[in-house]
Design a protein around this motif. Structure first.
Motif, PDB file in Angstrom:
ATOM      1  N   SER A  48       0.825  -1.205   0.000  1.00  0.00           N
ATOM      2  CA  SER A  48       0.000   0.000   0.000  1.00  0.00           C
ATOM      3  C   SER A  48       0.858   1.254   0.000  1.00  0.00           C
ATOM      4  CB  SER A  48      -0.910   0.012   1.226  1.00  0.00           C
ATOM      5  OG  SER A  48      -1.830  -1.048   1.143  1.00  0.00           O
ATOM      6  N   GLY A  74      -6.649  -0.870  -3.783  1.00  0.00           N
ATOM      7  CA  GLY A  74      -5.789  -0.991  -2.603  1.00  0.00           C
ATOM      8  C   GLY A  74      -4.769   0.122  -2.466  1.00  0.00           C
ATOM      9  N   ASN A  75      -4.834   1.123  -3.375  1.00  0.00           N
ATOM     10  CA  ASN A  75      -3.801   2.178  -3.411  1.00  0.00           C
ATOM     11  C   ASN A  75      -2.417   1.533  -3.352  1.00  0.00           C
ATOM     12  OD1 ASN A  75      -5.864   4.026  -3.414  1.00  0.00           O
ATOM     13  ND2 ASN A  75      -5.612   4.620  -1.289  1.00  0.00           N
ATOM     14  N   ALA A  76      -2.224   0.482  -4.130  1.00  0.00           N
ATOM     15  CA  ALA A  76      -1.032  -0.355  -3.984  1.00  0.00           C
ATOM     16  C   ALA A  76      -0.184  -0.416  -5.248  1.00  0.00           C
ATOM     17  CB  ALA A  76      -1.446  -1.767  -3.577  1.00  0.00           C
TER      18      ALA A  76
END
Length: 125
Positions: A48, A74-76
């Protein structure tokens, strides 16, 4: 911006990567250095970030091995190097569409030695 290079450090591994010319790549590059903690999902590492982006027009779930991608739900940041639990054949497949922003410049399979919980760092090369 073509060819901006970054280095990924994952545990004891350090490898060069080349970014593409997408808005996602520009955003990731502007946030460097980025640090996180590795999670593994088959032959994918993700972690993340505080980057928040939507899917771009070229988002897809089936990617090439060695792809660097951003996963909006997931902002990943994701690094693909083989099959994942979502794979149907031998293709790397994300859980849902991702924005491809670059590729590993070398043998991406070295990421197989990275364990969940390992420190991750993306920085300018």
């Amino acid at each position: 911006m073509s060819g901006n290079r970054i280095k990924i450090q994952a545990g004891d591994i350090s490898i060069s990567c080349v970014l593409n010319e997408t808005e996602t790549a520009k955003t990731v590059f502007s946030h460097l250095p980025i640090e996180g903690t590795a999670n593994t999902w088959g032959d994918e590492i993700y972690f993340s970030t505080d980057i928040s982006l939507d899917n771009d027009e070229d988002s897809r779930d089936v990617v090439d091995s060695g792809s660097l991608a951003y996963w909006p739900p997931g902002n990943a940041i994701c690094i693909f190097f083989g099959r994942t639990p979502a794979s149907i054949e031998n293709e790397p497949r994300a859980a849902s569409p991702v924005n491809i922003f670059g590729r590993v410049d070398g043998d991406e399979h070295i990421f197989r030695s990275v364990k969940s919980g390992s420190p991750m760092r993306l920085e300018m090369e």
